[in-house]
Write an enzyme that holds these catalytic residues in place. Sequence first.
Site, mmCIF file in Angstrom:
data_model
loop_
_atom_site.group_PDB
_atom_site.id
_atom_site.type_symbol
_atom_site.label_atom_id
_atom_site.label_comp_id
_atom_site.label_asym_id
_atom_site.label_seq_id
_atom_site.Cartn_x
_atom_site.Cartn_y
_atom_site.Cartn_z
ATOM 1 N N ARG A 183 0.791 -1.222 0.000
ATOM 2 C CA ARG A 183 0.000 0.000 0.000
ATOM 3 C C ARG A 183 0.835 1.289 0.000
ATOM 4 N NH1 ARG A 183 -2.720 -3.988 1.692
ATOM 5 N NH2 ARG A 183 -0.739 -4.501 2.646
ATOM 6 N N THR A 184 1.774 1.369 0.922
ATOM 7 C CA THR A 184 2.451 2.659 1.110
ATOM 8 C C THR A 184 3.259 3.026 -0.131
ATOM 9 O OG1 THR A 184 2.584 2.077 3.436
ATOM 10 C CG2 THR A 184 3.834 3.997 2.732
ATOM 11 N N LYS A 186 26.011 -4.224 0.022
ATOM 12 C CA LYS A 186 27.486 -4.252 0.005
ATOM 13 C C LYS A 186 28.058 -3.538 1.219
ATOM 14 C CE LYS A 186 27.103 -3.310 -4.887
ATOM 15 N NZ LYS A 186 27.311 -2.180 -5.792
ATOM 16 N N ARG A 241 11.139 3.856 3.690
ATOM 17 C CA ARG A 241 10.746 2.880 4.731
ATOM 18 C C ARG A 241 11.986 2.098 5.129
ATOM 19 N NH1 ARG A 241 5.653 -1.129 4.624
ATOM 20 N NH2 ARG A 241 4.691 0.852 5.174
ATOM 21 N N HIS A 268 4.609 5.622 11.648
ATOM 22 C CA HIS A 268 4.157 5.547 10.251
ATOM 23 C C HIS A 268 3.193 6.739 10.061
ATOM 24 C CE1 HIS A 268 3.072 4.126 6.399
ATOM 25 N NE2 HIS A 268 2.790 2.871 6.660
#
Length: 309
Positions: free
Chosen positions: A56-57, A86, A108, A136
């Site tokens: 969704r986000t 890395k 995120r 959030h």
Amino acid sequence: MHILSANQFNKELLIKLFERADYFKTQELNGEARRRLALTYNGRQVCTLFYQPSTRTRLSFETAATKLGIGVISTENAREASSAAKGETLEDTIRILGGYNLDVIIMRHFEKGAARRAAKVSNVPIINAGDGPGEHPTQALLDAHTIFSHHGRLDGLKVVIGGDLKHGRTMRSLSIILSKFKNNSITFVSVPELQVREDTKKLLSKSGTKFKETDNMQQAFKDADVVYWTRIQKEYISEPDKLPKGAFTITKKSLKTMPKKAIIMHPLPRVDEIEVEVDNDPRAYYFKQASNGMYIRMALLEHILENGR
Ligand code: CP
């Protein structure tokens, strides 16, 4: 203009963003308006930098940007598919993106506080799209908008929040927004080991927002205006199989004690904590809630592009 916490949204800004989200929703219904909208920010670019999975986000932000004519570059699995694999630090990655003259970085990450770390070294606005068990804030925006659209207010509400409250970042950000309005009371429903964290309780006490904790879901539902349910976040729990199974599953039977005026919300994804048969109940709002996300994210991108850069 970084967006790192729900604490940054005051009442005035919330109402402005809700109005703009409603406006964008009406524009979507008109083909010509939709085409015009898609020319608004031609030549602007955002990056979605996601170190944790998302449906969704990420996709609602990318769709929101595209609908406003904003170009999108993206890493959907940055933990493995970017140079983080890395050993590159988050800070260096943000410095590199800063060199590309982007307009917004939507990020995120799996660590609490990561968005704040990124913001410290970023010359581009950072939007926190979830930082581990932290916050959030844009989910809280769409949650607040959904509640406001249905009940016409964000004060004087009885809100039941249940599920994994220890690791839940969405419920924490929503609690922050509810604490800014008067006469809300929150009932937290969970097993003791997954109950709401002390920092959330502290901020509620400080704002004078009433709250209680219980493991009795049926009792909590009785006078609810909003039931906000969440999944058990197995990714943060060492022995999830030891938790009681089905104890907090919303079933058709469990709706019997819930008032007609209530809405059932969930940030999604749902796993098994709301049975599929509940989806047809008129109080089931979680899919409408998710679609609101795109419009409020259009409003937020517009707000940042008009005021932040
Ligand atoms: N609500 C939410 O954050 O969903 P995603 O994890 O799919 O983005």
